[in-house]
Design an enzyme around this catalytic site. Structure first.
Site, PDB file in Angstrom:
ATOM      1  N   CYS A 256       0.816  -1.217   0.000  1.00 15.05           N
ATOM      2  CA  CYS A 256       0.000   0.000   0.000  1.00 15.05           C
ATOM      3  C   CYS A 256       0.853   1.273   0.000  1.00 15.05           C
ATOM      4  O   CYS A 256       0.657   2.175  -0.823  1.00 15.05           O
ATOM      5  CB  CYS A 256      -0.994  -0.006   1.156  1.00 15.05           C
ATOM      6  SG  CYS A 256      -0.253   0.049   2.814  1.00 15.05           S
ATOM      7  N   HIS A 304      -2.697   1.350   6.823  1.00 17.77           N
ATOM      8  CA  HIS A 304      -3.027   1.243   5.406  1.00 17.77           C
ATOM      9  C   HIS A 304      -3.161   2.642   4.826  1.00 17.77           C
ATOM     10  O   HIS A 304      -3.596   3.579   5.503  1.00 17.77           O
ATOM     11  CB  HIS A 304      -4.338   0.476   5.206  1.00 17.77           C
ATOM     12  CG  HIS A 304      -4.612   0.162   3.762  1.00 17.77           C
ATOM     13  ND1 HIS A 304      -3.963  -0.843   3.086  1.00 17.77           N
ATOM     14  CD2 HIS A 304      -5.439   0.741   2.852  1.00 17.77           C
ATOM     15  CE1 HIS A 304      -4.392  -0.893   1.837  1.00 17.77           C
ATOM     16  NE2 HIS A 304      -5.282   0.065   1.671  1.00 17.77           N
ATOM     17  N   HIS A 316      -5.614   1.996  -4.475  1.00 17.06           N
ATOM     18  CA  HIS A 316      -4.686   1.447  -3.476  1.00 17.06           C
ATOM     19  C   HIS A 316      -4.299   0.014  -3.842  1.00 17.06           C
ATOM     20  O   HIS A 316      -4.885  -0.607  -4.731  1.00 17.06           O
ATOM     21  CB  HIS A 316      -5.303   1.488  -2.073  1.00 17.06           C
ATOM     22  CG  HIS A 316      -6.483   0.577  -1.885  1.00 17.06           C
ATOM     23  ND1 HIS A 316      -6.705  -0.123  -0.722  1.00 17.06           N
ATOM     24  CD2 HIS A 316      -7.522   0.245  -2.711  1.00 17.06           C
ATOM     25  CE1 HIS A 316      -7.818  -0.837  -0.836  1.00 17.06           C
ATOM     26  NE2 HIS A 316      -8.329  -0.613  -2.031  1.00 17.06           N
TER      27      HIS A 316
END
Length: 340
Positions: A256, A304, A316
């Site tokens: 990520c 994240h 993402h």
């Protein structure tokens, strides 16, 4: 190299690495306690979410350790360069002092009072002797200073190498946790596969987007706040469909934070490596003012990160086994919105 500076002590990293390892150890212990066999569908979805969250935390901890390893290696290299330059200076001083001592010996090395008595020019002798004393004192002082500096640099090198060794051990421990989580992710995939098709579809709708999100939705009327943000969005869109890869920052695969770092690097902006650091890489704005290119970090620990692209969506790298894709901005609890 510039002015002398001491290397950062290894204890700072050790505290950070220890914290990461404690978090990972607790996560792994909790995961190991979870049953891998069939469970009610609600419990299965909850367990899969927990496994994904643990995987992201492990990845960011690994990224941080890897980033710190690079910093330490550079510091060790710089220290070794300084030591080499100091050693050259010491050698030069030794040669100079040796030449002076040899000259004294060749002049007879006699008692100063006798040398003065037999000198053809006593005044000239006294001038030279005084100058020689000054030179010896100055060079001896330099040698003492350099010897002290050498001892300090040797200590720094030893500390840096010790820190690097400790860091490598910590990285190996994090990698071991990573393998544990990867096994759990395999369990998660089996659990998802065991669900009826309707349940799997419901899970995708509730937690992540469906595969149809690989299309290119309209960005609506939102415009990027800067040319570099627009360039970063374009780069992130070019990565759609590429796989999630542990610890990777492109171009063939991403985690990520690696996707965010790579995308902004294409726009000429150097972002830090981890999602926690990226959260502090710019100005925080409220969600109502989010613009394309803003970084959205999720969960209280910012484990994240995604990039807002407008129209209520982000790009993402979701989790292992899933490609880079679009999702709803509210797919997880939002921690912050950062404008780079």
């Amino acid at each position: 190299m510039g002015s002398h500076r001491r290397l950062a002590p290894s204890s700072g990293f050790n505290r950070g690495a220890g914290t990461a390892l404690c978090v990972l150890s607790a996560a792994a212990a909790g995961l190991c306690a979870a049953p891998a066999d069939a469970a009610p569908h609600t419990d299965t979805r909850t367990e899969v979410d927990r496994l994904y969250a643990a995987a992201e935390k492990a990845t960011e901890a690994y990224n941080k350790a890897d980033e710190r390893a690079g910093e330490l290696r550079r510091e060790v290299s710089d220290t070794q360069d300084r030591i080499a330059r100091q050693q050259e200076r010491v050698n030069s001083l030794r040669d100079t002092l040796g030449s002076l001592a040899g000259a004294q010996y060749r002049s007879g090395g006699m008692d100063p009072s006798l040398a003065l008595l037999f000198s053809d020019d006593p005044a000239d002798y006294l001038d030279k002797a005084a100058a020689l004393d000054r030179i010896n004192a100055r060079e001896a002082g330099r040698l003492r200073d350099l010897t002290s500096a050498m001892r300090e640099l040797d200590q720094e090198r030893s500390e840096a190498l010790g820190s690097l060794a400790e860091l490598d051990r910590s990285r190996k421990a994090v990698a071991a946790h990573k393998r544990t989580v990867e096994r759990k992710l395999a369990t998660a995939r089996r659990l998802l596969a065991s669900l009826p098709h309707a349940e799997r579809a419901a899970y995708d709708r509730a937690s992540r987007s469906t595969r149809d999100s690989l299309g290119f939705p309209s960005l609506g009327g939102a415009a990027a706040p800067s040319a570099r943000a627009a360039a970063a969005v374009a780069a992130a869109r070019s990565a759609l469909g590429r796989p999630y890869v542990w610890g990777a920052n492109g171009p063939s695969g991403f985690d990520c934070s690696g996707l965010m770092q790579w995308s902004y690097a294409r726009a000429g902006v150097a972002l830090p490596r981890t999602s926690q650091e990226q959260r502090s890489a710019g100005q925080h704005v409220p969600l109502s003012q989010a613009r394309p290119g803003d970084l959205i970090t999720y969960r209280a620990d910012a484990s994240h990160v995604a990039m807002y692209v407008g129209n209520g969506q982000v790009i993402h790298a979701p989790y292992p086994g899933a490609p880079v894709r679009y999702d709803r901005v509210g797919m997880m609890p939002i921690s912050s919105i950062t404008r780079v």
